[in-house]
Design an enzyme around this catalytic site. Structure first.
Site, PDB file in Angstrom:
ATOM      1  N   ASP A 111       0.873  -1.039  -0.024  1.00  0.00           N
ATOM      2  CA  ASP A 111      -0.068  -0.037   0.011  1.00  0.00           C
ATOM      3  C   ASP A 111       0.864   1.165   0.085  1.00  0.00           C
ATOM      4  O   ASP A 111       1.950   1.126   0.610  1.00  0.00           O
ATOM      5  CB  ASP A 111      -1.105   0.114   1.229  1.00  0.00           C
ATOM      6  CG  ASP A 111      -1.938  -0.912   1.058  1.00  0.00           C
ATOM      7  OD1 ASP A 111      -2.138  -1.302   0.025  1.00  0.00           O
ATOM      8  OD2 ASP A 111      -2.338  -1.641   2.264  1.00  0.00           O
ATOM      9  N   ASP A 127      -7.048  -1.349  -4.217  1.00  0.00           N
ATOM     10  CA  ASP A 127      -8.082  -0.948  -3.492  1.00  0.00           C
ATOM     11  C   ASP A 127      -9.229  -0.189  -4.106  1.00  0.00           C
ATOM     12  O   ASP A 127     -10.320   0.052  -3.963  1.00  0.00           O
ATOM     13  CB  ASP A 127      -7.415  -0.451  -2.249  1.00  0.00           C
ATOM     14  CG  ASP A 127      -6.582  -1.463  -1.422  1.00  0.00           C
ATOM     15  OD1 ASP A 127      -6.883  -2.646  -1.504  1.00  0.00           O
ATOM     16  OD2 ASP A 127      -5.745  -1.064  -0.601  1.00  0.00           O
TER      17      ASP A 127
END
Length: 159
Positions: A111, A127
């Site tokens: 991330d 995401d």
């Protein structure tokens, strides 16, 4: 269209994770918009918001089954006439697959997008695909999709 879309989105996701890992891993965060939006490397061993940490095999199994079912419905052609359902489904499938690839090969998801101003959990392109695709799909099913009405048959025709 579905397979091409999935390939393009998964490619963008994997390329962004590879690039951001080289740019950010072990280094300080990079501010994009003051303290509002920041690039910051993080490794998530769980699912959304860090739930189920270090449950790699459980998450891989459940994600694989869900994606197989979702992909089966999407590729069946049932919603072929709806561009909105196809786009939304393609995005969800691509996002899930992008993160599944990370979990399978790395044991974690990379991330790097952080909205520091509201302390939102760090996320990635996959995401974004899942969330935006789910919203598009939800809009389709809530406001556009209509089940075909049953044709009258002798069993359900009271006249």
């Amino acid at each position: 269209m579905v397979l091409a879309g999935v390939l393009v989105l998964v490619g963008l996701d994997q390329l962004s994770k590879w690039f951001m890992t080289g740019l950010l891993k072990g280094k300080p965060a990079i501010s994009l918009v003051g303290e509002l939006l920041v690039l910051d490397y993080a490794e998530n061993t769980g699912i959304s918001w860090g739930l189920l940490p270090d449950q790699r095999w459980l998450v891989l199994g459940v994600t694989g089954v869900v994606l197989a079912g979702f992909g089966g419905v999407l590729l069946s052609g049932r919603f072929r006439n709806s561009r909105l359902a196809t786009v939304g489904g393609t995005m969800v499938l691509a996002g899930g697959l992008g993160n599944l690839i990370d979990r399978a090969f790395n044991g974690f998801v990379v991330d790097f997008i952080y909205v520091r101003a509201i302390n939102f959990p760090v996320f990635n392109i996959a995401d974004c695909c899942v969330v935006c695709g789910a919203i598009v799909t939800l809009v389709y099913f809530l406001f556009i999709y209509k089940d075909k009405e049953k044709e009258p048959t002798p069993e359900n025709n009271s006249e």
